[in-house]
Each structure stands twice: as structure tokens, then as C-alpha cells.
Motif scaffolding. Structure first.
Motif, PDB file in Angstrom:
ATOM      1  N   PHE A 109      97.528  62.882   9.703  1.00 53.00           N
ATOM      2  CA  PHE A 109      98.551  63.473  10.555  1.00 53.00           C
ATOM      3  C   PHE A 109      99.352  64.542   9.803  1.00 53.00           C
ATOM      4  CE2 PHE A 109      97.853  59.108  12.002  1.00 53.00           C
ATOM      5  CZ  PHE A 109      97.550  59.322  13.337  1.00 53.00           C
ATOM      6  N   PRO A 110      99.869  65.537  10.532  1.00 58.23           N
ATOM      7  CA  PRO A 110     100.649  66.603   9.888  1.00 58.23           C
ATOM      8  C   PRO A 110     101.923  66.072   9.239  1.00 58.23           C
ATOM      9  CG  PRO A 110     100.001  67.217  12.129  1.00 58.23           C
ATOM     10  CD  PRO A 110      99.700  65.758  11.969  1.00 58.23           C
ATOM     11  N   GLU A 111     102.357  66.760   8.209  1.00 53.95           N
ATOM     12  CA  GLU A 111     103.562  66.360   7.488  1.00 53.95           C
ATOM     13  C   GLU A 111     104.793  66.434   8.385  1.00 53.95           C
ATOM     14  OE1 GLU A 111     103.860  68.637   3.935  1.00 53.95           O
ATOM     15  OE2 GLU A 111     101.918  67.982   3.150  1.00 53.95           O
ATOM     16  N   GLU A 112     104.781  67.318   9.370  1.00 52.09           N
ATOM     17  CA  GLU A 112     105.939  67.461  10.252  1.00 52.09           C
ATOM     18  C   GLU A 112     106.236  66.188  11.032  1.00 52.09           C
ATOM     19  OE1 GLU A 112     104.847  69.711  14.145  1.00 52.09           O
ATOM     20  OE2 GLU A 112     103.435  70.421  12.615  1.00 52.09           O
ATOM     21  N   HIS A 113     105.234  65.322  11.183  1.00 46.90           N
ATOM     22  CA  HIS A 113     105.441  64.049  11.880  1.00 46.90           C
ATOM     23  C   HIS A 113     105.593  62.886  10.905  1.00 46.90           C
ATOM     24  CE1 HIS A 113     104.787  65.805  15.792  1.00 46.90           C
ATOM     25  NE2 HIS A 113     103.593  66.245  15.463  1.00 46.90           N
ATOM     26  N   GLY A 114     105.619  63.188   9.622  1.00 46.91           N
ATOM     27  CA  GLY A 114     105.720  62.140   8.622  1.00 46.91           C
ATOM     28  C   GLY A 114     104.394  61.733   8.034  1.00 46.91           C
ATOM     29  N   GLY A 115     103.340  62.502   8.339  1.00 45.48           N
ATOM     30  CA  GLY A 115     102.015  62.191   7.836  1.00 45.48           C
ATOM     31  C   GLY A 115     101.740  62.801   6.480  1.00 45.48           C
ATOM     32  N   GLY A 131     100.717  62.388  23.569  1.00 41.25           N
ATOM     33  CA  GLY A 131     102.112  62.083  23.856  1.00 41.25           C
ATOM     34  C   GLY A 131     102.984  63.316  24.009  1.00 41.25           C
ATOM     35  N   THR A 132     104.142  63.121  24.607  1.00 43.63           N
ATOM     36  CA  THR A 132     105.118  64.198  24.737  1.00 43.63           C
ATOM     37  C   THR A 132     105.804  64.419  23.392  1.00 43.63           C
ATOM     38  OG1 THR A 132     106.912  62.687  25.331  1.00 43.63           O
ATOM     39  CG2 THR A 132     105.538  63.539  27.139  1.00 43.63           C
ATOM     40  N   ASP A 133     106.507  65.522  23.267  1.00 40.54           N
ATOM     41  CA  ASP A 133     107.245  65.785  22.036  1.00 40.54           C
ATOM     42  C   ASP A 133     108.255  64.674  21.767  1.00 40.54           C
ATOM     43  OD1 ASP A 133     105.858  68.130  21.645  1.00 40.54           O
ATOM     44  OD2 ASP A 133     107.398  69.420  22.541  1.00 40.54           O
ATOM     45  N   GLU A 134     108.872  64.182  22.837  1.00 40.07           N
ATOM     46  CA  GLU A 134     109.856  63.099  22.674  1.00 40.07           C
ATOM     47  C   GLU A 134     109.179  61.820  22.178  1.00 40.07           C
ATOM     48  OE1 GLU A 134     109.495  65.003  25.324  1.00 40.07           O
ATOM     49  OE2 GLU A 134     111.366  66.188  25.260  1.00 40.07           O
ATOM     50  N   GLN A 135     108.014  61.494  22.743  1.00 44.39           N
ATOM     51  CA  GLN A 135     107.296  60.302  22.302  1.00 44.39           C
ATOM     52  C   GLN A 135     106.868  60.422  20.844  1.00 44.39           C
ATOM     53  OE1 GLN A 135     104.232  60.294  25.280  1.00 44.39           O
ATOM     54  NE2 GLN A 135     105.323  58.901  26.651  1.00 44.39           N
ATOM     55  N   LYS A 136     106.394  61.594  20.468  1.00 38.01           N
ATOM     56  CA  LYS A 136     105.979  61.804  19.076  1.00 38.01           C
ATOM     57  C   LYS A 136     107.155  61.652  18.127  1.00 38.01           C
ATOM     58  CE  LYS A 136     102.289  65.030  20.340  1.00 38.01           C
ATOM     59  NZ  LYS A 136     101.829  66.447  20.274  1.00 38.01           N
ATOM     60  N   ALA A 137     108.280  62.259  18.476  1.00 34.06           N
ATOM     61  CA  ALA A 137     109.450  62.206  17.600  1.00 34.06           C
ATOM     62  C   ALA A 137     109.984  60.793  17.454  1.00 34.06           C
ATOM     63  CB  ALA A 137     110.544  63.132  18.142  1.00 34.06           C
ATOM     64  N   GLU A 138     109.902  60.017  18.524  1.00 35.42           N
ATOM     65  CA  GLU A 138     110.449  58.666  18.498  1.00 35.42           C
ATOM     66  C   GLU A 138     109.519  57.668  17.826  1.00 35.42           C
ATOM     67  OE1 GLU A 138     111.629  55.032  21.595  1.00 35.42           O
ATOM     68  OE2 GLU A 138     111.149  57.017  22.385  1.00 35.42           O
ATOM     69  N   VAL A 155     101.556  58.248  28.999  1.00 34.28           N
ATOM     70  CA  VAL A 155     101.038  58.941  27.819  1.00 34.28           C
ATOM     71  C   VAL A 155      99.936  59.893  28.263  1.00 34.28           C
ATOM     72  CG1 VAL A 155      99.926  58.689  25.573  1.00 34.28           C
ATOM     73  CG2 VAL A 155     101.590  56.976  26.339  1.00 34.28           C
ATOM     74  N   GLY A 156     100.197  61.186  28.163  1.00 31.11           N
ATOM     75  CA  GLY A 156      99.236  62.172  28.631  1.00 31.11           C
ATOM     76  C   GLY A 156      99.360  62.398  30.120  1.00 31.11           C
ATOM     77  N   GLU A 157      98.469  63.184  30.635  1.00 30.58           N
ATOM     78  CA  GLU A 157      98.497  63.541  32.057  1.00 30.58           C
ATOM     79  C   GLU A 157      98.043  62.371  32.927  1.00 30.58           C
ATOM     80  OE1 GLU A 157      96.198  66.766  34.965  1.00 30.58           O
ATOM     81  OE2 GLU A 157      96.183  67.026  32.787  1.00 30.58           O
ATOM     82  N   ARG A 158      98.712  62.177  34.046  1.00 31.52           N
ATOM     83  CA  ARG A 158      98.319  61.119  34.963  1.00 31.52           C
ATOM     84  C   ARG A 158      96.882  61.341  35.438  1.00 31.52           C
ATOM     85  NH1 ARG A 158     101.589  58.812  40.311  1.00 31.52           N
ATOM     86  NH2 ARG A 158      99.834  57.611  41.169  1.00 31.52           N
ATOM     87  N   GLY A 159      96.094  60.271  35.432  1.00 32.35           N
ATOM     88  CA  GLY A 159      94.709  60.361  35.853  1.00 32.35           C
ATOM     89  C   GLY A 159      93.744  60.781  34.759  1.00 32.35           C
ATOM     90  N   ARG A 160      94.278  61.101  33.573  1.00 35.04           N
ATOM     91  CA  ARG A 160      93.422  61.514  32.465  1.00 35.04           C
ATOM     92  C   ARG A 160      93.220  60.403  31.441  1.00 35.04           C
ATOM     93  NH1 ARG A 160      89.758  64.543  32.001  1.00 35.04           N
ATOM     94  NH2 ARG A 160      90.198  64.923  29.798  1.00 35.04           N
TER      95      ARG A 160
END
Length: 387
Positions: free
Chosen positions: A60-66, A107-114, A232-237
Motif C-alpha cells: 500500500f502507498p505510504e500516504e495511507h500508512g503503507g 472504498g471512499t476517501d473517508e473510508q480509506k482515511a478512517e 463499499v464501491g459502487e452499488r451493484g458492482r
């Protein structure tokens, strides 16, 4: 006996990672593996140390703590752990591929950040609820439902065989559910359900043949209400997104299986050198030599197969067929090597105190989980235009 990794075209950084995790596996994981398997307990102190090493954050990218690494690097770590303990290896694999990756990918940006920081630090785990009593290989047969009432999803149904779903640090599970119908087909979406949500029950752990130290539970949902924003993600996907996650996961399972196959080979070689039969080391017998040679062949082919699939994935090239080939090749190698290693150990191979006995019990699930080997054959056949 340890195989030389630098013959597999690893970079200096990749070789250093593989050696570091191998050292950790030998020093920290192996000494507690027998007791963890016997008591069917995931050693959380080992998981915590894996988190401190950054293993859960590798791809995972460092920006997310990876750690800013790639999927190949993650698979190197999984392979190294699986040499000595498949339960620990699958805890890492599922924690990344099925826990964090769906949030990172969809996930959304909010879900990723949280959610991502604690998952990537190994401070929290998450499960992915896909399999049901009537929906295994046929994941499209999902019966769990989620209906939208105002600004909440109301979820009803059950899931089974869900890894990392009931540990002391499990934060949530992402579940697939039927959210409607479109063009005569089920609309399947993925929804995040935090642990502790009323109506969400993590049932008693399974009494399994193998992977005893891995945390695995059935889940029940009875009028579970979560915010609409937990989609999480688009509905139906949900189904399509799951297939993408599964393709990646097959590479990781192949790496795990290659590690298991190597662990069996290493143990069998060492035992054959030390065990004396009729005054001579067992390793001097040609029948044993041929068994060990075939075991080496399987390890080599399994490793090449997952390396190829992982390199394709990281290069952004199609890898669906190659991941199926890798999973099929490596899981067969693990099961075959476990059988042959147990035979070489003789009566001792039937005793759980020996690692080969644990590998013998553990390896069978590699031919079933993350898509059965029959499914892998179907994927390969489809690539040939004949299925």
C-alpha cells in the motif's frame, strides 16, 4: 536445508525482505507454532510483531500508512511465513487481500482515511464475508440481503468460513449482499459491517482439520443496521469487485502454497540426512533421493508460477489465467510435498509435534480455498476458448 532465493532474479530489496521474514519465521513463529496449533489459538503477540515489521502495509502507498511496496513483495513475505506456519501466513494474506485491499481498491476517501491506517499497521484486522452455506464456488448464489431503509442498510443472512472475523482486534467485515435485481439478475453489493453492531453475531470458531491457529468463524446477520455510507464501491458492482480481489488473492495463496511445499522439502531433507536405517542415513537410499528430487521440482515450479503471475499483476498486465495456473500448480505442490514428507518421516510424520504433520493437515485447504482447483481448471480452459 534452505533453498537459495537469489537464483529467482530478486532485487536486493526483495532478497533482503525475504530473508528478514524468513529469519522472523524461524526465530519467532516456529517456536510457538505447535502450541498454537494444539490449542487452536492465533498468537496475537506474533501478529503484533508482524504489524511492527510493516508486513500488513507492504503493498500500500505510504500516504495511507503503507510501506510503498508491491504485491510481489507481499507474496515474498507470505511465502516465507508459510514455510513454518500456514496459519500465520493466511492471517497476513487474508488481512491484506480480503481485509484491507477491498477498502483500498473500492472504498471512499473517508473510508480509506478512517480504516486503512490501523489495518496497515497490523493494529486491526478485517474479514471479507463472501462464502455462504449455499454459495461457495457459485458466489452468484448469494442469499444474504441488504435493503435500503432511509439512510440505513438492513442486512439479513449468514456467511461461513470467514477468516480474521473474530479476533480481539477485528474491526469490521465487508460482506456481499443482494441489494436488488437488475435485468433479471441479482444486484450484489459490498457493505461494511463494524464488529459489535447489534444483530451481527460472530459464531463459535470452527473445529477444523488444519489451519487451527487461524481465526475462522461463521457469521450471522439479523436485521443488522448500518449507515448507507457503509457501501463499499459502487452499488451493484460487488460481485465484479470481488472477482478482481479473488484474482489477486490466488497469487498470494500460490505463494503461501509454495512456502508450504518448501517447508516440507527442507524438513524432509534434514530428516533424511539424520535418520539412520540399517546403519546408513535414509538420504543414501535412491528411492528417498528421487522423492526429494521431485519435491524440489515442485517447489521450483510453484515459485516460478507465482512469481510470473505477481510480476504481471504489478506491471499492470492481464494476469487472471496466470494466477489460476499459479494457484493450481502451487497448491498441488504443497499437498504432494506434504504427503511425501510425511512418508519420509514414517511414524514420526504422523505425530503432530513434527511440522510435516501440520503441513499435511494444513495443505488440503489450499486446493479448496480462494477458488477450488476445479475452478482454476475452468478459468484456464476458458482462456483457451473451450469452456
Amino acid at each position: 536445508m534452505t533453498m537459495e532465493l537469489d537464483t529467482y532474479a530478486l532485487s536486493d530489496d526483495e532478497l533482503a525482505l525475504a530473508e528478514a521474514v524468513r529469519d522472523f519465521a524461524d526465530r519467532v513463529v516456529a517456536p510457538v507454532s505447535y502450541e498454537a496449533d494444539r490449542t487452536k489459538t492465533l498468537p496475537m503477540d506474533v501478529v503484533a510483531q508482524m504489524g511492527e515489521m510493516g508486513l500488513f502495509g507492504i503493498p500500500f502507498p505510504e500516504e495511507h500508512g503503507g510501506q510503498g511496496g508491491d504485491y510481489f513483495a507481499l507474496c515474498l513475505a507470505i511465502e516465507a511465513l508459510a514455510r513454518v506456519d500456514q496459519s500465520i501466513a493466511i492471517t497476513l494474506e487474508a488481512g491484506v487481500s480480503l481485509g484491507a485491499m477491498p477498502i483500498f481498491r473500492f472504498g471512499t476517501d473517508e473510508q480509506k482515511a478512517e480504516l486503512l491506517p490501523s489495518l496497515l499497521a497490523g493494529e486491526a484486522l478485517a474479514g471479507f464475508g463472501l462464502t455462504e452455506p449455499e454459495a461457495g464456488s457459485d458466489a452468484g448464489a448469494t442469499r444474504t440481503t441488504a435493503r435500503l431503509e432511509g439512510d440505513e442498510w438492513v442486512i439479513n443472512g449468514s456467511k461461513q468460513f470467514i477468516t480474521n472475523s473474530g479476533t480481539s482486534i477485528t474491526k469490521f467485515v465487508t460482506v456481499t449482499a443482494v441489494t436488488g435485481e437488475k435485468d433479471g439478475h441479482k444486484e450484489i453489493s459490498t457493505i461494511l459491517v463494524p464488529n459489535g453492531t447489534p444483530g451481527f453475531t460472530v459464531e463459535a470458531p470452527y473445529d477444523k482439520v488444519g489451519w487451527n491457529a487461524s481465526d475462522t468463524h461463521p457469521l450471522t446477520f439479523s436485521d443488522v443496521r448500518v449507515p448507507a455510507s457503509n457501501l463499499v464501491g459502487e452499488r451493484g458492482r460487488g460481485f465484479g469487485n470481488f472477482l478482481h480481489i479473488l484474482d489477486e488473492g490466488r497469487i498470494a495463496i500460490a505463494a503461501l502454497a509454495a512456502g508450504a511445499a518448501e517447508g516440507c522439502l527442507e524438513a524432509a531433507v534434514d530428516y533424511a540426512k539424520q535418520r539412520t536405517v540399517f546403519g546408513e542415513p535414509l538420504a543414501t537410499r535412491q528411492a528417498i533421493q528421487f522423492l526429494l528430487a521431485r519435491m524440489q521440482l515442485r517447489v521450483h515450479n510453484a515459485r516460478l508460477a507465482w512469481h510470473h503471475a505477481a510480476r504481471l499483476r504489478d506491471a499492470g498486465k492481464p494476469f487472471k489465467t496466470e494466477s489460476a495456473i499459479a494457484k493450481l500448480t502451487a497448491s498441488d505442490a504443497a499437498m504432494d510435498n506434504a504427503r511425501d514428507a510425511t512418508q519420509i518421516f514414517g511414524g514420526n510424520g504422523f505425530m503432530n509435534e513434527y511440522p510435516v504433520a501440520r503441513h499435511y493437515r494444513d495443505s488440503k485447504i489450499l486446493e479448496i480455498g480462494e477458488g477450488t482447483n476445479e475452478v482454476q481448471l475452468l478459468v484456464i480452459a476458458r482462456s483457451l476458448g473451450i469452456a
